[in-house]
Design an enzyme around this catalytic site. Structure first.
Site, PDB file in Angstrom:
ATOM      1  CB  CYS A 117      -0.980   0.003   1.169  1.00  0.00           C
ATOM      2  SG  CYS A 117      -0.185   0.045   2.766  1.00  0.00           S
ATOM      3  CB  THR A 118       4.193   2.034   1.488  1.00  0.00           C
ATOM      4  OG1 THR A 118       3.757   1.825   2.822  1.00  0.00           O
ATOM      5  CG2 THR A 118       5.183   3.179   1.435  1.00  0.00           C
TER       6      THR A 118
END
Lengths: 533, 455
Positions: free
Chosen positions: B229-230
């Site tokens: 997700c980063t």
């Protein structure tokens, strides 16, 4: 084919990631002198030629013997009978065409007799397998000329290094585990404003879960301070309470269970280090009180000028603190929140560096030097590393060897521990003595091993007596050192070769911290020790 | 200097000359010369107070090294080049070297047996050639292969194996190859070295007797990859931007043709990734994306210098010498080195783990509820600090027949067994106490586990 900048960047890529282009530039401007192309000597030089030092010069008056070729990768059997400096230079030069190799077919003693200033041209002089008298003579010349000197010796299964440098400053020490500079206990105005722009209680879940932990800790710290009379959490109990306070701030779902908020987990985990008070490290405080810092002249090296400027900053704009470092660790956060927080620190660091630059300018002016003498880039680098500055000052060989200044305490206290490597230092001193007396080392030939034991023991005793050292050296070590017969086994030479080369690179590049000042390696037990003698 | 009479002086002179001549006499040949092994002989022909209790000084010791002792060097890179030199100059002649790589220009700052003209050639071949021509009499035999391409018969022929590998997976495989033997009479010592920047370690493993690589797996923490997700939605560091391009953008855009994978060694590929990473970083106001950083992230580059490799290889070679000759007691058993700040070494005895997955011969327990899914079991195998498997394949005996529960490496089998991942262990027909066989790149032997159902 001349190496293009591109091909050099490719070749040196793996090391450029350690010391950067500026470190590499320093290496390429260096001229290293090696005395004695023994196995130890050529191994050291190999590890300097490969990374691309500018030039080397080998000084060696010896002729290549059969046993020299046997343990040395840079001598071949058809060089037997030739001068050793010349023979080794050929094969070392072949390693890297970027490097310029030279040789002088002369013993160091002859050079010291006729032209001691020969040694002044070098960035560093590395003396290998030198007898004590030559070693000390050279040490004295290099000390007066402020040329760094690295003494190396492989003796049987023992490796020995001694660094002799008067004052070696390091801005980029690259510490392994540096504490972050977050200023949570003393938030500067811009940081305070930034924290105040957040209201954790009114945030949507997405924002709440992606707020940087630094903001979270800062917010809760504000609350704690207002509830505790301005006193931050001090002991374990209070810190636990503080952690619990943060824990309770985690959003809850409809069932009342805590949501998955990793940023809050990070905040809780980092409470301990976050609460570390901002402090000037004692090593830096010591530098601030040194003579070099407080007596700036036109001759002062830029390191001290910069340090003095930082000191003045600390006492004015810095309000007792070093310039803000300007970096923050990565943490769970959305891009915008993280970048804007990072920029708060970065901008403050720039501001502080500009303030330091003003102090640098007025210092330079006060000693009649132009403002361009110290670049803005150097000032920024210095400020960024202000907490990690190191200065290494080694005692001279004369001080180590003189009866009045010998470090008796260190020697005797180490000898109290049965497994200390200090015994090898004393044995090396004793065999040096043996050599001075008998013009040879003990036990070189098989028949000598037994009979030299008593002779070496006499040398040991006279050494201990002369320095008034009340220590006991077991007979086993005396036997072992006769057994060694001054052998220079390749693997021990290679270990020392890697170790010494890296210390030389540290001296040349002024990055990473050199040892101070005596290193002993014991290949029997694969242990080592560093002593300040 | 003590007074000595003429006959005695003469006698000693004759002895000195004789000692030197022995070399020529015994070993003969034009590749020997007077005094060649003087430095080595002092440790093999003289008794001493610190030698190994088994040590007997004799001229045969050197003879053994030169004629008989067979050493295997795994890796001909930073450590391997140094190891070959160190061993050859310590008297070893029968050396085999295995390396699956070819020479790259970025190797030249430390892998000193290679020159720019050798770029593209197999490391093992070039290294062997160089050593054999520089050190007369030395017979290095190269193997341009993966370690997994050689079998037990090959490995069993060596007296000592010394590794200079750059991968933990390979290290564990090698460790497993030697640990698999139940026969303790033919222990082949494994000397293992590793380096990273200014840090390194050297260890001695006596398989089945002392701590092995897996016993101390916690000393090699797994590489941290950034969360997806980063990378996908909230990059913060320049590295995140590069990973986005590598993992998401490249497969989508296939810039060099369909199915053409990203090759970290192709400058054109890296340039493409660099440009796109720069674009992404600009989008998020992230600074710091450079070509060097891009390449470092894509290739997972570990910085390296000649000096650290020299130190660690030297320590390893010293241990090989001690093991081969019993001249001294070998390192027991782990040394750590770091020269960032001064020079630091720390030497300790790593302990065997009682239930080590590689060397304890005891089937490991797997504790799960019958309703746990196979995926949960696989997650445990990959994430547990003591196992750290890469892509385990699991088979079990169900209703008398061997059944592959899941296997990733063959596409057709992966597809067929994929539905099993979401099934519970009970659904798959597994019973309490039964054995599961797990194969993985980290071990040459299949590892046996015992399934223990918990409530």
């Amino acid at each position: 084919m001349a190496a293009t900048k591109g091909s050099k960047e490719q070749k040196y890529d793996r090391q450029l990631r350690l010391w950067g282009d500026h470190g590499q530039e320093a290496l390429e401007n260096a001229h290293v002198c090696l005395i004695n192309a023994t196995a130890t000597g050529t191994e050291i030089l190999k590890n300097l030629v490969l990374p691309g030092i500018g030039a080397f010069t080998i000084v060696d008056g010896h002729t290549v013997a059969g046993e020299d070729v046997g343990n040395n990768f840079f001598l071949s059997s058809n060089s037997i009978g030739k001068n050793r400096a010349q023979a080794a230079t050929e094969l070392l030069q072949e390693l890297n065409s970027d490097v310029s190799g030279n040789f002088v077919e002369e013993s160091p003693d002859k050079l010291l007799d006729n032209d001691p200033e020969f040694f002044h041209r070098f960035t560093i002089v590395i003396g290998v397998q030198l007898p004590e008298s030559t070693c000390l003579r050279l040490g004295s010349v290099l000390w007066s000329a402020s040329v760094p000197y690295l003494v190396c010796k492989t003796y049987g299964l023992i490796g020995y290094m001694r660094l002799v440098v008067q004052e070696h400053t390091v801005i980029e020490s690259h510490p392994d585990n540096a504490l972050e500079d977050l200023r949570l206990d003393q938030p500067f105005d811009e940081f305070k404003n930034h924290i105040n722009s957040y209201d954790l209680t009114s945030m949507e879940k997405k924002d709440h879960s992606h707020t940087p932990w630094i903001i979270i800790v800062a917010k809760y710290l504000d609350r704690w301070l207002s509830e505790h009379d301005g006193q931050p959490p001090k002991n374990y109990k209070e810190k636990e309470s503080f952690r619990q306070m943060i824990r309770e701030g985690i959003l809850k779902n409809l069932n009342g269970d805590p949501e998955d908020e990793e940023n809050f987990d990070e905040a809780i985990k980092n409470v301990n280090t976050a609460l570390n008070p901002t402090k000037i490290p004692s090593a830096v405080e010591d530098l601030f009180s040194s003579g070099q810092c407080n007596n700036i002249t036109a001759q002062s090296p830029s390191f001290w000028m910069l340090l003095r400027a930082v000191k003045e900053f600390v006492h004015s704009e810095g309000s007792g603190n070093l310039p803000v470092r300007g970096t923050i660790p990565d943490m769970i956060a959305d891009s915008q929140k993280f970048i804007s927080l990072q920029n708060v620190y970065r901008e403050k660091a720039l501001q502080d560096a500009a303030a330091v630059a003003k102090h640098v300018e007025s210092l330079l002016q006060s000693v009649g030097k132009p403002a361009e003498s110290i670049s803005e880039r150097d000032i920024k680098l210095f400020c960024k590393n202000a907490a990690f500055l190191r200065v290494v000052c080694c005692r001279s060989l004369a001080e180590e060897y003189h009866v009045d200044s010998v470090n008796k305490d260190e020697i005797t206290s180490c000898m109290d521990s049965p497994d200390s490597e200090m015994v090898f230092y004393l044995m090396l001193r004793a065999v040096d003595r043996f050599y001075q007396l008998h013009s040879r080392y003990p036990g070189v030939y098989n028949y000598q091993v037994e009979e030299d034991i008593s002779k070496l023991k006499l040398c040991v005793n006279s050494l201990l007596q002369e320095y008034n050292l009340n220590v006991n050296i077991k007979d086993d070590y005396i036997h072992e050192f006769c057994r060694y017969g001054a052998a220079e086994p390749h693997t021990v030479s290679a270990f020392l070769g890697g170790s010494a080369a890296q210390e030389a690179i540290k001296i040349i590049s002024h990055q990473f911290v050199p040892f101070n000042n005596t290193f002993i390696y014991n290949a029997m037990s694969q242990t080592s020790a560093t002593y300040q003698l | 200097m003590a007074e000595m009479d003429e006959p005695e002086k003469k006698r000693r002179r004759v002895v000195e000359l004789t000692e030197k001549m022995i070399v020529d006499g015994v070993y003969g040949g034009s590749c020997e010369w007077e005094g060649r092994w003087n430095h080595v002989k002092k440790f093999l022909e003289r008794s001493g107070p610190f030698t190994h209790p088994d040590f007997e000084p004799s001229a045969e010791c050197l003879q053994f090294l030169i004629d008989t002792c067979k050493i295997l060097v795994i890796g001909a890179g930073g450590l391997g080049c140094e190891l070959l030199k160190d061993l050859a100059l310590s008297g070893f002649r029968n050396i085999d070297v295995v390396d699956m790589d070819t020479i790259d220009v970025s190797n030249l700052n430390r892998q000193f047996l290679f020159r720019s003209k050798d770029v593209g050639r197999p490391k093992a071949d070039v290294a062997a050639d160089f050593i054999n021509s520089r050190i007369p009499g030395c017979r290095v035999v190269p193997h341009f292969k993966k370690i997994q391409d050689l079998d037990e018969t090959f490995y069993r022929q060596f007296h000592i194996i010394v590794c200079g590998l750059d991968s933990i997976v390979a290290r564990r495989w090698m460790n497993g190859m030697l640990d698999g033997e139940v026969d303790q009479t033919s222990v082949i010592p494994l000397v293992d070295g590793g380096t990273e920047g200014f840090k390194g370690n050297a260890r001695v493993i006596l398989p089945g007797l002392t701590a092995c690589v897996d016993c101390t797996l916690e000393l090699y923490p797994p590489q941290i990859n950034f969360p997806m997700c980063t990378i996908a939605t909230m990059p913060r560091l320049p590295e995140h931007c590069v990973e986005y391009v590598r993992i998401l953008q490249w497969p989508k855009e296939m810039p060099f043709g369909a199915g053409v994978a990203l090759d970290g060694d192709d400058p054109e590929h890296i340039q493409w990734v660099f440009q796109r990473s720069l674009e992404r970083s600009t989008e998020f106001n992230i600074t710091g994306v450079t070509y060097r950083l891009t390449q470092g992230v894509v290739k997972r580059i570990i910085p390296a210098v000649a000096s650290t490799n020299a130190v660690i290889a030297a320590a390893c070679a010293t241990e090989v010498f001690k093991l081969a000759t019993s001249a001294y007691v070998p390192l027991s058993n782990y040394m750590v080195f770091n020269d960032v700040d001064g020079l630091y070494t720390y030497t300790f005895e790593a302990e065997r783990k009682e239930n080590c997955s590689a060397c304890s011969q005891i089937p490991q327990d797997l504790r799960f509820t019958p309703s746990s899914t196979l995926q949960e079991v696989l997650n445990y195998l990959t994430e547990s600090a003591s196992l750290q498997m890469k892509s385990p394949a699991v088979t079990a005996t169900v209703e008398g027949k061997s059944k592959t529960l899941y296997l990733q490496s063959v596409a057709s089998i992966e597809e067929r067994t994929r539905p099993n991942l979401s099934k519970s262990l009970r659904e798959l027909g597994l019973m309490d106490g039964q054995e599961l066989a797990v194969a993985d790149v980290t071990t040459p032997q299949t590892m046996l586990f015992r399934l223990c159902f918990t409530s």
